[in-house]
Design an enzyme around this catalytic site. Structure first.
Site, mmCIF file in Angstrom:
data_model
loop_
_atom_site.group_PDB
_atom_site.id
_atom_site.type_symbol
_atom_site.label_atom_id
_atom_site.label_comp_id
_atom_site.label_asym_id
_atom_site.label_seq_id
_atom_site.Cartn_x
_atom_site.Cartn_y
_atom_site.Cartn_z
ATOM 1 N N HIS A 56 0.820 -1.209 0.000
ATOM 2 C CA HIS A 56 0.000 0.000 0.000
ATOM 3 C C HIS A 56 0.854 1.259 0.000
ATOM 4 O O HIS A 56 2.039 1.221 0.276
ATOM 5 C CB HIS A 56 -1.004 0.032 1.167
ATOM 6 C CG HIS A 56 -0.424 0.324 2.512
ATOM 7 N ND1 HIS A 56 -0.178 -0.646 3.447
ATOM 8 C CD2 HIS A 56 -0.054 1.503 3.090
ATOM 9 C CE1 HIS A 56 0.313 -0.093 4.529
ATOM 10 N NE2 HIS A 56 0.414 1.214 4.349
ATOM 11 N N GLU A 58 -3.996 3.734 1.314
ATOM 12 C CA GLU A 58 -4.368 4.011 2.694
ATOM 13 C C GLU A 58 -4.603 5.514 2.844
ATOM 14 O O GLU A 58 -3.719 6.317 2.565
ATOM 15 C CB GLU A 58 -3.251 3.575 3.638
ATOM 16 C CG GLU A 58 -3.491 3.926 5.089
ATOM 17 C CD GLU A 58 -2.286 3.652 5.970
ATOM 18 O OE1 GLU A 58 -2.154 4.340 6.991
ATOM 19 O OE2 GLU A 58 -1.473 2.766 5.635
ATOM 20 N N HIS A 93 3.506 11.450 -7.248
ATOM 21 C CA HIS A 93 2.119 11.231 -7.647
ATOM 22 C C HIS A 93 1.734 9.774 -7.455
ATOM 23 O O HIS A 93 2.588 8.915 -7.297
ATOM 24 C CB HIS A 93 1.896 11.643 -9.105
ATOM 25 C CG HIS A 93 2.707 10.853 -10.085
ATOM 26 N ND1 HIS A 93 3.941 11.250 -10.520
ATOM 27 C CD2 HIS A 93 2.454 9.677 -10.712
ATOM 28 C CE1 HIS A 93 4.418 10.366 -11.378
ATOM 29 N NE2 HIS A 93 3.534 9.397 -11.508
ATOM 30 N N GLU A 95 -1.616 10.278 -11.866
ATOM 31 C CA GLU A 95 -1.330 10.023 -13.269
ATOM 32 C C GLU A 95 -2.188 8.849 -13.725
ATOM 33 O O GLU A 95 -2.245 7.818 -13.052
ATOM 34 C CB GLU A 95 0.150 9.689 -13.448
ATOM 35 C CG GLU A 95 0.566 9.465 -14.878
ATOM 36 C CD GLU A 95 2.049 9.164 -15.010
ATOM 37 O OE1 GLU A 95 2.581 9.399 -16.096
ATOM 38 O OE2 GLU A 95 2.662 8.690 -14.029
#
Length: 131
Positions: free
Chosen positions: A6, A53, A72, A122
Site C-alpha cells: 500500500h 491508505e 504522484h 497520473e
C-alpha cells in the site's frame, strides 16, 4: 521477497476522498480502523492487491502541505481516451492527454488529475511497462 502492499496519503475529509476515489477509480473501502485521534481507511479494487491508505487526523483543520518531495499516484487503464472523457464527464478537472517518447519510440500515453486534497494522480494507457 518483499511485496509492496500500500501507499498512504493524509486527507482532510474522509467522505469526500472516499467518494472521489470510488467515482474516479472504482476503489472501495477494504478496511476502516478508527483509533484515538486518527482513522486509517484502506481502499482497493479487484484489479490489484495494492491498496491506498487514507489517513485522517481528527485534530487537523488546515490543509496538508505536500512539499517538493511528493510525486504522484498512478493508475493504468485500458482506454486512455475513454477514461479521460469519463472522468471529465464526472466534473473532475483532467489535464490534456499527452504522449511521451523515449529514444524516439512511444513510452507512455497519460494525463493527470488531482484528488480533493491536491494530490496528483497520473492515469496511464496500459502498454509496455505500464500494465
Amino acid at each position: 521477497m518483499a511485496k509492496m502492499i500500500h501507499s498512504m496519503i493524509r486527507v482532510s475529509d474522509e467522505t469526500r476522498s472516499i467518494d472521489f476515489y470510488e467515482k474516479a477509480f472504482g476503489l472501495k473501502i477494504a478496511g476502516r480502523y478508527p483509533f484515538d485521534g486518527f482513522t486509517l481507511i484502506y481502499l482497493a479494487n479487484a484489479e490489484t492487491g495494492f491498496e491506498l491508505e487514507l489517513t485522517t487526523n481528527a485534530s487537523r483543520t488546515e490543509p496538508y502541505v505536500h512539499g517538493d518531495a511528493y510525486g504522484h499516484l498512478a493508475f493504468s487503464v485500458e482506454d486512455i481516451d475513454a477514461e479521460h472523457q469519463r472522468l471529465a464527464g464526472l466534473g473532475l478537472t483532467v489535464g490534456d492527454v499527452k504522449d511521451f517518447a523515449f529514444e524516439g519510440k512511444p513510452f507512455a500515453r497519460f494525463f493527470f488529475l488531482e484528488d480533493p486534497d491536491g494530490y496528483k494522480i497520473e492515469v496511464l494507457q496500459r502498454s509496455g511497462r505500464f500494465q
